[in-house]
Scaffold this motif. Structure first.
Motif, PDB file in Angstrom:
ATOM      1  N   TRP A 216       0.547  -1.050  -0.032  1.00  0.00           N
ATOM      2  CA  TRP A 216       0.377  -0.248   0.099  1.00  0.00           C
ATOM      3  C   TRP A 216       0.885   1.868  -0.205  1.00  0.00           C
ATOM      4  O   TRP A 216       0.832   2.619  -0.993  1.00  0.00           O
ATOM      5  N   ARG A 217       2.234   1.346   0.863  1.00  0.00           N
ATOM      6  CA  ARG A 217       2.365   2.499   0.812  1.00  0.00           C
ATOM      7  C   ARG A 217       3.477   3.106  -0.438  1.00  0.00           C
ATOM      8  O   ARG A 217       3.684   3.402  -0.498  1.00  0.00           O
ATOM      9  N   THR A 218       3.984   2.198  -0.955  1.00  0.00           N
ATOM     10  CA  THR A 218       5.121   1.825  -2.569  1.00  0.00           C
ATOM     11  C   THR A 218       3.498   1.967  -3.773  1.00  0.00           C
ATOM     12  O   THR A 218       4.152   1.923  -4.833  1.00  0.00           O
ATOM     13  N   ALA A 219       2.209   1.982  -3.621  1.00  0.00           N
ATOM     14  CA  ALA A 219       1.288   1.992  -3.996  1.00  0.00           C
ATOM     15  C   ALA A 219       1.136   0.918  -5.414  1.00  0.00           C
ATOM     16  O   ALA A 219       1.604   1.047  -6.454  1.00  0.00           O
ATOM     17  N   LYS A 220       1.155  -0.475  -5.162  1.00  0.00           N
ATOM     18  CA  LYS A 220       1.118  -1.722  -5.173  1.00  0.00           C
ATOM     19  C   LYS A 220       0.251  -2.374  -6.013  1.00  0.00           C
ATOM     20  O   LYS A 220      -0.112  -3.309  -5.101  1.00  0.00           O
ATOM     21  N   PRO A 221       0.095  -1.954  -6.692  1.00  0.00           N
ATOM     22  CA  PRO A 221      -1.495  -2.575  -6.298  1.00  0.00           C
ATOM     23  C   PRO A 221      -2.023  -4.070  -6.480  1.00  0.00           C
ATOM     24  O   PRO A 221      -2.513  -4.907  -5.565  1.00  0.00           O
ATOM     25  N   ASP A 222      -1.171  -3.958  -7.714  1.00  0.00           N
ATOM     26  CA  ASP A 222      -1.051  -5.263  -8.361  1.00  0.00           C
ATOM     27  C   ASP A 222      -0.804  -6.747  -7.131  1.00  0.00           C
ATOM     28  O   ASP A 222      -1.319  -8.114  -7.299  1.00  0.00           O
ATOM     29  N   GLU A 223       0.728  -6.529  -6.770  1.00  0.00           N
ATOM     30  CA  GLU A 223       1.136  -7.155  -5.802  1.00  0.00           C
ATOM     31  C   GLU A 223       0.087  -6.726  -4.481  1.00  0.00           C
ATOM     32  O   GLU A 223       0.870  -8.857  -4.107  1.00  0.00           O
ATOM     33  N   LEU A 224      -0.197  -6.158  -3.852  1.00  0.00           N
ATOM     34  CA  LEU A 224      -1.079  -6.783  -3.146  1.00  0.00           C
ATOM     35  C   LEU A 224      -2.302  -7.284  -3.193  1.00  0.00           C
ATOM     36  O   LEU A 224      -2.588  -8.116  -2.026  1.00  0.00           O
ATOM     37  N   TYR A 225      -2.669  -7.030  -4.522  1.00  0.00           N
ATOM     38  CA  TYR A 225      -4.238  -8.275  -4.654  1.00  0.00           C
ATOM     39  C   TYR A 225      -3.219  -9.811  -4.404  1.00  0.00           C
ATOM     40  O   TYR A 225      -3.895 -10.739  -3.690  1.00  0.00           O
ATOM     41  N   GLN A 226      -2.793 -10.185  -5.329  1.00  0.00           N
ATOM     42  CA  GLN A 226      -1.335 -11.347  -5.305  1.00  0.00           C
ATOM     43  C   GLN A 226      -0.959 -11.827  -3.887  1.00  0.00           C
ATOM     44  O   GLN A 226      -1.708 -13.127  -3.738  1.00  0.00           O
ATOM     45  N   PHE A 227      -0.416 -10.831  -3.279  1.00  0.00           N
ATOM     46  CA  PHE A 227      -0.203 -11.578  -1.934  1.00  0.00           C
ATOM     47  C   PHE A 227      -1.731 -12.020  -0.698  1.00  0.00           C
ATOM     48  O   PHE A 227      -1.332 -12.857  -0.664  1.00  0.00           O
ATOM     49  N   VAL A 228      -2.134 -11.192  -1.263  1.00  0.00           N
ATOM     50  CA  VAL A 228      -3.685 -12.049  -0.160  1.00  0.00           C
ATOM     51  C   VAL A 228      -4.667 -12.116  -0.950  1.00  0.00           C
ATOM     52  O   VAL A 228      -4.688 -13.515  -0.072  1.00  0.00           O
ATOM     53  N   TYR A 229      -3.947 -12.929  -2.731  1.00  0.00           N
ATOM     54  CA  TYR A 229      -4.870 -14.103  -3.065  1.00  0.00           C
ATOM     55  C   TYR A 229      -4.241 -15.505  -2.696  1.00  0.00           C
ATOM     56  O   TYR A 229      -4.555 -16.593  -2.825  1.00  0.00           O
ATOM     57  N   GLU A 230      -2.412 -15.376  -2.333  1.00  0.00           N
ATOM     58  CA  GLU A 230      -2.366 -16.752  -2.228  1.00  0.00           C
ATOM     59  C   GLU A 230      -2.860 -17.311  -0.844  1.00  0.00           C
ATOM     60  O   GLU A 230      -2.801 -18.840  -1.393  1.00  0.00           O
ATOM     61  N   ASP A 231      -4.082 -17.142  -0.079  1.00  0.00           N
ATOM     62  CA  ASP A 231      -4.456 -17.573   0.617  1.00  0.00           C
ATOM     63  C   ASP A 231      -6.195 -18.629   0.207  1.00  0.00           C
ATOM     64  O   ASP A 231      -6.129 -19.409   0.626  1.00  0.00           O
ATOM     65  N   VAL A 232      -6.408 -17.430  -0.688  1.00  0.00           N
ATOM     66  CA  VAL A 232      -7.822 -18.714  -1.623  1.00  0.00           C
ATOM     67  C   VAL A 232      -6.876 -19.914  -2.105  1.00  0.00           C
ATOM     68  O   VAL A 232      -7.191 -21.015  -2.781  1.00  0.00           O
ATOM     69  N   LEU A 233      -5.739 -19.526  -3.474  1.00  0.00           N
ATOM     70  CA  LEU A 233      -4.833 -20.401  -3.434  1.00  0.00           C
ATOM     71  C   LEU A 233      -4.246 -21.314  -3.252  1.00  0.00           C
ATOM     72  O   LEU A 233      -4.822 -22.851  -3.264  1.00  0.00           O
ATOM     73  N   THR A 234      -4.255 -21.519  -1.603  1.00  0.00           N
ATOM     74  CA  THR A 234      -3.565 -22.548  -0.606  1.00  0.00           C
ATOM     75  C   THR A 234      -4.868 -23.502  -0.272  1.00  0.00           C
ATOM     76  O   THR A 234      -4.755 -23.940  -0.010  1.00  0.00           O
ATOM     77  N   THR A 235      -6.004 -22.257  -0.174  1.00  0.00           N
ATOM     78  CA  THR A 235      -6.971 -22.701   0.194  1.00  0.00           C
ATOM     79  C   THR A 235      -8.698 -22.618  -0.792  1.00  0.00           C
ATOM     80  O   THR A 235      -9.023 -21.372  -0.004  1.00  0.00           O
ATOM     81  N   PRO A 236      -8.698 -22.944  -1.403  1.00  0.00           N
ATOM     82  CA  PRO A 236      -9.701 -23.031  -2.103  1.00  0.00           C
ATOM     83  C   PRO A 236     -11.200 -22.730  -2.205  1.00  0.00           C
ATOM     84  O   PRO A 236     -11.802 -21.911  -2.454  1.00  0.00           O
ATOM     85  N   ALA A 237     -11.191 -22.969  -1.497  1.00  0.00           N
ATOM     86  CA  ALA A 237     -12.495 -23.496  -0.361  1.00  0.00           C
ATOM     87  C   ALA A 237     -13.141 -21.518   0.310  1.00  0.00           C
ATOM     88  O   ALA A 237     -14.007 -21.369   0.221  1.00  0.00           O
ATOM     89  N   LEU A 238     -11.859 -20.880   0.245  1.00  0.00           N
ATOM     90  CA  LEU A 238     -12.201 -19.895   0.315  1.00  0.00           C
ATOM     91  C   LEU A 238     -12.284 -18.903  -0.924  1.00  0.00           C
ATOM     92  O   LEU A 238     -13.379 -17.829  -0.109  1.00  0.00           O
ATOM     93  N   LYS A 239     -12.895 -19.132  -1.524  1.00  0.00           N
ATOM     94  CA  LYS A 239     -12.597 -18.304  -2.933  1.00  0.00           C
ATOM     95  C   LYS A 239     -14.181 -17.769  -3.112  1.00  0.00           C
ATOM     96  O   LYS A 239     -14.726 -16.691  -3.194  1.00  0.00           O
ATOM     97  N   PRO A 240     -15.145 -18.541  -2.536  1.00  0.00           N
ATOM     98  CA  PRO A 240     -16.739 -17.800  -1.777  1.00  0.00           C
ATOM     99  C   PRO A 240     -16.716 -16.467  -1.004  1.00  0.00           C
ATOM    100  O   PRO A 240     -17.046 -16.161  -1.488  1.00  0.00           O
ATOM    101  N   MET A 241     -15.491 -16.712  -0.560  1.00  0.00           N
ATOM    102  CA  MET A 241     -15.828 -15.206   1.141  1.00  0.00           C
ATOM    103  C   MET A 241     -14.592 -14.894   0.053  1.00  0.00           C
ATOM    104  O   MET A 241     -15.298 -13.093   0.062  1.00  0.00           O
ATOM    105  N   MET A 242     -14.195 -14.366  -0.979  1.00  0.00           N
ATOM    106  CA  MET A 242     -13.167 -13.640  -1.563  1.00  0.00           C
ATOM    107  C   MET A 242     -14.176 -13.143  -2.325  1.00  0.00           C
ATOM    108  O   MET A 242     -14.377 -11.714  -3.074  1.00  0.00           O
ATOM    109  N   GLU A 243     -15.090 -13.521  -3.290  1.00  0.00           N
ATOM    110  CA  GLU A 243     -15.721 -12.969  -4.303  1.00  0.00           C
ATOM    111  C   GLU A 243     -17.521 -12.330  -3.169  1.00  0.00           C
ATOM    112  O   GLU A 243     -17.995 -10.610  -3.362  1.00  0.00           O
ATOM    113  N   ALA A 244     -17.659 -12.911  -2.284  1.00  0.00           N
ATOM    114  CA  ALA A 244     -18.435 -11.988  -1.312  1.00  0.00           C
ATOM    115  C   ALA A 244     -17.891 -11.239  -0.678  1.00  0.00           C
ATOM    116  O   ALA A 244     -18.356  -9.830  -0.451  1.00  0.00           O
ATOM    117  N   LEU A 245     -16.830 -10.947  -0.261  1.00  0.00           N
ATOM    118  CA  LEU A 245     -16.125  -9.653   0.752  1.00  0.00           C
ATOM    119  C   LEU A 245     -15.451  -8.569  -0.546  1.00  0.00           C
ATOM    120  O   LEU A 245     -15.766  -7.696  -0.408  1.00  0.00           O
TER     121      LEU A 245
END
Length: 304
Positions: A216-245
């Motif tokens: 956030w501080r260095t304004a890297k939105p794509d990297e921020l998203y990919q970092f957070v999305y790692e949880d979904v890649l590791t745990t696919p059951a989280l994907k509906p939560m990502m879509e909802a939130l």
């Protein structure tokens, strides 16, 4: 846990960010975009919802954009909520059905961890087991926040809410508390359960927060998203939560912001919009959705 921290913003949940003065001594860029259409202008600022004093003052681009604006729009103004009504909304969504407890769904290791956390925090373990997973994740998040020094009143959104009220600017809300609560409470049960298990697994691990705030501080939105999305890649059951939130709420926000741009009054009108930084990140972001609507969205940071 990183998914919950970044996606669920309400008066119930504050966001913990970790940083040091030495980190802030390097490049600090505004997580900020500008959209113009006909006689309307919208600034889109990404927020971290709890910070330390080390992050202030913010980059001048934020303040300049805000000072040009006629009104402020935020996800939700927590200071405008009725506490009684807010508690009612939460209570309607927080309990498992009568006779059902989390003992049926969690492993022995996770149950043991919950018991230890309940003892440490002075909570009732039996009551915790009756909570729906989303609400228990909220309690875990609050427990983590209580251990830190980071303050919601130093978050970017509350910073500009305070300034707007001092200036007497109109304040618009993109969502209601019910919409925010429903986004997580109405997510599929298995997705909530996966979030709870992930939160328990990551409870002691706070290192990732420093990396998130750095994006956030260095304004890297794509990297921020990919970092957070790692949880979904590791745990696919989280994907509906990502879509909802995230994805569903992004569509709603983009529609409202589109109205700010298209329904221009007789005079030029500028709106300063502050939302969680992840809403402005990734392939389904508010930025991408506005571009799909035909708007040109200009970044006000230097690409790195």
């Amino acid at each position: 846990m990183r998914l919950f921290y970044r996606l669920f913003k309400s008066t119930l949940t504050l966001y913990l960010v970790l940083a040091t003065a030495s980190v802030l001594a390097s490049t600090y860029q505004p997580f900020l975009w500008k959209v113009q259409y006909q006689r309307a202008t919208v600034y889109l600022a990404g927020s971290i919802h709890a910070l330390t004093e080390d992050f202030y003052p913010l980059p001048t681009a934020y303040e300049s954009a805000f000072n040009e604006s006629d009104r402020l729009a935020v996800e939700l103004d927590p200071q405008a909520l009725d506490p009684y009504r807010s508690a009612q909304i939460v209570r309607q969504k927080m309990w498992l059905p009568e006779g059902v407890t989390l003992e049926r769904f969690l492993s022995d290791a996770h149950l043991k961890q919950l018991k230890e956390l309940a003892k440490h925090n002075g909570s009732s373990y039996e009551q915790m087991l009756k909570l729906r997973p989303w609400m228990l994740v909220e309690q875990l998040t609050q427990a983590q926040l209580a251990q830190g020094d980071y303050q919601a009143d130093l978050g970017v959104d509350l910073h500009f809410l305070t300034l707007a009220k001092e200036k007497g600017l109109p304040i618009l809300e993109l969502e209601t508390l019910s919409q925010q609560i429903n986004a997580i409470a109405d997510a599929p049960f298995q997705a909530q359960l996966a979030m709870l298990e992930t939160s328990l697994d990551q409870y002691e691990d706070q290192d990732y927060m420093g990396e998130m705030v750095e994006y956030w501080r260095t304004a890297k939105p794509d990297e921020l998203y990919q970092f957070v999305y790692e949880d979904v890649l590791t745990t696919p059951a989280l994907k509906p939560m990502m879509e909802a939130l995230l994805d569903k709420r992004n569509r709603h926000m983009a529609d409202i912001i589109g109205l700010y741009l298209s329904q221009a009054p007789s005079r030029p009108l500028t709106t300063f919009v502050v939302v969680g930084a992840l809403h402005l990140s990734g392939p389904n972001s508010v930025i991408k959705l506005l571009e799909q609507k035909g708007y040109y969205v200009e970044p006000l940071f230097t690409a790195q």
